[in-house]
Design a protein around this motif. Structure first.
Motif, PDB file in Angstrom:
ATOM      1  N   HIS A 272       0.769  -1.244   0.000  1.00 33.00           N
ATOM      2  CA  HIS A 272       0.000   0.000   0.000  1.00 33.00           C
ATOM      3  C   HIS A 272       0.795   1.286   0.000  1.00 33.00           C
ATOM      4  O   HIS A 272       0.217   2.363  -0.068  1.00 33.00           O
ATOM      5  N   CYS A 308      -3.191  -2.610  -3.782  1.00 35.90           N
ATOM      6  CA  CYS A 308      -3.425  -1.166  -3.829  1.00 35.90           C
ATOM      7  C   CYS A 308      -2.239  -0.337  -4.297  1.00 35.90           C
ATOM      8  O   CYS A 308      -2.408   0.574  -5.100  1.00 35.90           O
ATOM      9  N   CYS A 346      -3.081  -6.123   3.832  1.00 34.42           N
ATOM     10  CA  CYS A 346      -3.614  -7.112   2.897  1.00 34.42           C
ATOM     11  C   CYS A 346      -2.553  -8.107   2.428  1.00 34.42           C
ATOM     12  O   CYS A 346      -2.667  -8.691   1.354  1.00 34.42           O
ATOM     13  N   CYS A 457     -12.480  -4.679  -1.775  1.00 37.74           N
ATOM     14  CA  CYS A 457     -11.697  -5.900  -1.867  1.00 37.74           C
ATOM     15  C   CYS A 457     -12.333  -6.963  -2.766  1.00 37.74           C
ATOM     16  O   CYS A 457     -13.447  -6.813  -3.248  1.00 37.74           O
ATOM     17  N   CYS A 487      -9.120  -3.006  -5.366  1.00 36.00           N
ATOM     18  CA  CYS A 487      -9.230  -4.311  -6.015  1.00 36.00           C
ATOM     19  C   CYS A 487     -10.443  -4.388  -6.932  1.00 36.00           C
ATOM     20  O   CYS A 487     -10.463  -5.190  -7.869  1.00 36.00           O
ATOM     21  N   CYS A 528      -7.115   2.355  -2.374  1.00 33.04           N
ATOM     22  CA  CYS A 528      -8.231   2.581  -1.444  1.00 33.04           C
ATOM     23  C   CYS A 528      -8.152   3.940  -0.752  1.00 33.04           C
ATOM     24  O   CYS A 528      -9.188   4.539  -0.486  1.00 33.04           O
TER      25      CYS A 528
HETATM   26 NI1  NFS Z   1      -8.545  -1.835   0.048  1.00 31.71          NI
HETATM   27 FE1  NFS Z   1      -6.009  -2.294  -0.591  1.00 31.71          FE
HETATM   28 FE2  NFS Z   1      -7.700  -4.683  -1.938  1.00 31.71          FE
HETATM   29 FE3  NFS Z   1      -9.378  -4.453  -0.007  1.00 31.71          FE
HETATM   30 FE4  NFS Z   1      -6.904  -4.816   0.475  1.00 31.71          FE
HETATM   31  S1  NFS Z   1      -5.633  -4.211  -1.320  1.00 31.71           S
HETATM   32  S2  NFS Z   1      -6.723  -0.880   0.862  1.00 31.71           S
HETATM   33  S3  NFS Z   1      -8.487  -3.530   1.669  1.00 31.71           S
HETATM   34  S4  NFS Z   1      -8.174  -6.147  -0.499  1.00 31.71           S
HETATM   35  S5  NFS Z   1      -9.337  -3.126  -1.806  1.00 31.71           S
END
Ligand code: NFS
Length: 658
Positions: A272, A308, A346, A457, A487, A528
């Motif tokens: 991230h 992300c 994640c 997610c 995601c 995100c």
């Molecule tokens: Ni968001 Fe990113 Fe994906 Fe879900 Fe995890 S990567 S911060 S939490 S799983 S979209």
């Protein structure tokens, strides 16, 4: 075959058709099964979710319990301390919000630390790439910019934004960006955040045994905490990342496992934080390391993102993206990954075993996220290349000694990504009169029915990508412009929706707008934390006029149809508290027919905020979002009779053929 010592026996056999619509992931699930390697899908099939926990009907906040209440008779019993089902669910929910908020704010604060060190000259490997944005962000929070030295403005910006996290009292700086009427509602409800640290601390305190035992009062603090994320920690993270690495503008990028190249040294960065990724970009472009890769027999070094930070790098630089959350273990089964570097969030612990099976070196890099048995190469902002060069060297060594067969699913989906709030402004209005007026006009005249954020997610408890893709297809078919992050964006990219040609799947009004502007019917905004871009866009829609006085008036709705993380709950709650109807799929941690349920799914809206919705079915979610959008259009007096259009068999054939 992978290492026999490390392989595991998969007990329950899955039909890949039931677990994913991603063909590349399905291919790798089959390979994993043949190789005797267990993935998250297998673990989900063999781990029955606890039904009491899924309903959030249990409390383990003290040692008088854990107490379990009965979801079928929610008021028949209370916890040992006397806590009711409403108190228990609200406390659990508040803690999920606090956890999710802490993740985004800790990340954002690290970005801000880096900005400070770049501004004061202590960090040399990073620099300010978008100086104009320093001025724009400063001006947006009333820092004087006219006739002042850049350095002074940047220092003031740091000092001001630090309050987002540390401020003891008063409103966070970006409260200044909130539409007036929305802010008025927050003030009335006493939910304008102070500093994120304070809000998270109070949320944790209030949810301890014997403190806040009024579910409405607990949710008031949950809203304030979540807003400290959306309009605070996450928004600062996005703005600072744009300042340091550049504000995204549309770029063509490739998505799916086919971005791995058999004849190259493949490196995946998953996590991230953009600073790790940016430094790896510098490393893979180092002539010495490229030479070393060639000397090892490779055609070069191939850098690929996942999750992300991958979505963020794809948006900013067009770096290829290999897949979303549930594919991170599966991709290792290709045998083609020569190194995977991870930072925070994640990162499944299961990666360690799969990486070992396929002899892929896996590295953790952030002191916050170590994994037992996984080599840690510490990353620092002061000497970032020490870490990232080493990852590249380890990858080259692995390439040289590849001993397992390589099987890369040959699927690549190109698309246009990298839409920022700023670019949407420019795209719609042109460089001399950039504005959201054309968007609002098209909403008012009905070409665009409304705007939806579809984010979040993937989750091995539901068929991967399926709910995202079905939902978005139905929304665009009904002339709803879709904004995406995380995601979910990757799911739709794999389904081919990120090309301007995908506009043929849209309803006639949205199609016309897409064709005029040359944009896809879904706009990807990045990771995100970049959900904050959706908040800024919504504020701008209010400010532009014609669509009401607050975010709650807008014909917009949000969804996280395959969510799994506490971060998603924090995001959902800040959208709800900002005035947005937000629908979650998979499951919802709540018992129906309780007062807490009534508050979340209706009561918050009556307070002037948004509200929650839930359905595991994509078509039902679409129906709920469209009904809400139509309700808002009606209240604004811009409704005209419309039928909900279903995606028919003919459309499906076209989509499948695309
Ligand atoms: Ni968001 Fe990113 Fe994906 Fe879900 Fe995890 S990567 S911060 S939490 S799983 S979209």
């Amino acid at each position: 075959m992978p290492d026999q010592k490390t392989k595991t026996v998969v007990s329950k056999i899955l039909d890949t058709k039931d677990v994913t619509t991603c063909k590349a992931t399905a291919q790798m699930i089959k390979k994993a099964r043949n190789d005797g390697v267990e993935l998250c899908f297998d673990r989900a099939a063999n781990m029955k979710a606890c039904p009491i926990g899924a309903d959030s009907a249990c409390c383990k906040h003290c040692s008088m319990g854990p107490c379990r209440l009965n979801a079928r008779d929610p008021y028949g019993k209370v916890g040992v301390c006397g806590a009711t089902i409403d108190t228990i669910m609200a406390r659990n929910f508040g803690r999920m919000v606090a956890a999710g908020t802490s993740a985004h704010t800790d990340h954002g604060m690290q970005m801000l630390d880096l900005f400070r060190e770049v501004v004061n000259g202590h960090v040399k490997d990073f620099e300010i790439n978008d100086p104009q944005k320093v001025l724009d962000v400063a001006a947006s929070i009333d820092i004087e910019v006219e006739g002042r030295e850049f350095q002074d403005i940047a220092n003031d910006l740091y000092a001001e934004l630090e309050r987002t996290y540390t401020q003891v009292d008063g409103e966070i700086p970006f409260a200044k960006r909130v539409p007036e009427k929305t802010l008025e509602t927050w003030r009335k409800l006493k939910i304008v955040p102070r500093g994120a640290m304070r809000e998270i601390m109070e949320m944790m305190h209030r949810s301890c045994i014997g403190v806040d035992q009024d579910y409405k009062n607990i949710m008031q603090q949950a809203s304030r905490t979540a807003l400290a994320d959306g309009w605070g920690g996450s928004m600062v993270s996005t703005e600072i990342s744009d300042i340091l690495y550049g504000t995204p503008s549309p770029v063509v990028a490739e998505v799916n496992m086919g971005v791995l190249k058999e004849n190259m040294v493949n490196i995946i960065i998953h996590g991230h934080e953009p600073n790790l990724f940016e430094s790896v970009i510098a490393s893979v472009n180092s002539p010495t390391l490229v030479e070393a890769a060639k000397a090892a027999g490779a055609d070069g070094i191939n850098l690929v993102g996942m999750c992300c930070s991958g979505a963020e790098m794809m948006s900013r630089h067009g770096i290829p993206h290999a897949g979303n959350f549930t594919s991170t273990e599966a991709i290792l089964c290709t045998g083609a990954v020569d190194a995977m570097g991870v930072d925070i969030q994640c990162i499944k612990q299961g990666l360690a075993k799969v990486a070992e099976c396929y002899k892929t070196p896996l590295f953790t890099t952030n002191p916050r996220c170590k994994i037992e048995g996984v080599k840690h190469i510490g990353f620092t902002d002061e000497n970032p290349r020490d870490c990232t060069d080493e990852i590249v060297i380890k990858a080259i060594t692995r390439f040289k000694s590849r001993s397992l067969p390589v099987e890369i699913p040959q699927i690549v989906n190109p698309g246009v990504h990298g839409f920022s709030y700023e670019y949407i402004n420019y795209m719609l209005g042109g460089s001399f009169r950039g504005s959201y007026t054309p968007l609002n006009e098209n909403i008012i005249n009905g070409r665009i029915r409304g705007v939806a954020g579809v984010v979040g997610c993937t989750n091995p408890r539901v068929k991967q990508d399926y709910v995202h893709v079905e939902l978005v297809k139905e929304l665009i078919k009904n002339d709803v412009l879709v904004l995406q992050t995380g995601c979910s964006q990757i799911a739709l990219a794999k389904a081919g929706l990120y090309t301007p040609e995908a506009a043929y799947l849209a309803g006639p009004g949205l199609r016309e707008v897409c064709e005029t502007v040359g944009m896809p019917p879904v706009l990807g905004l990045g990771s995100c934390v970049d959900n904050s871009r959706i908040l800024i866009a919504a504020s701008e829609m209010v400010r532009t006029g014609g669509l009401g006085d607050s975010i709650a008036d807008l014909p917009v709705a949000g969804a996280a149809p395959e969510w799994m993380s506490e971060k998603a709950i924090a995001i959902g709650q800040y959208f709800v508290a900002s005035g947005v109807y937000t629908v979650f799929g998979v499951t919802f941690p709540i018992v129906e027919q309780t007062r807490f349920h009534e508050l979340m799914f209706n009561g918050l809206e009556e307070q002037g905020l948004g509200k929650w919705g839930f359905s595991p079915d994509p078509h039902e979610i679409a129906k709920m979002m469209l009904a809400h959008i139509d309700k808002k259009r009606k209240a604004l007096g811009i409704d005209k009779a419309r039928e909900r259009v279903l995606v028919d068999m003919n459309d499906r054939r076209q989509i499948d053929a695309a």
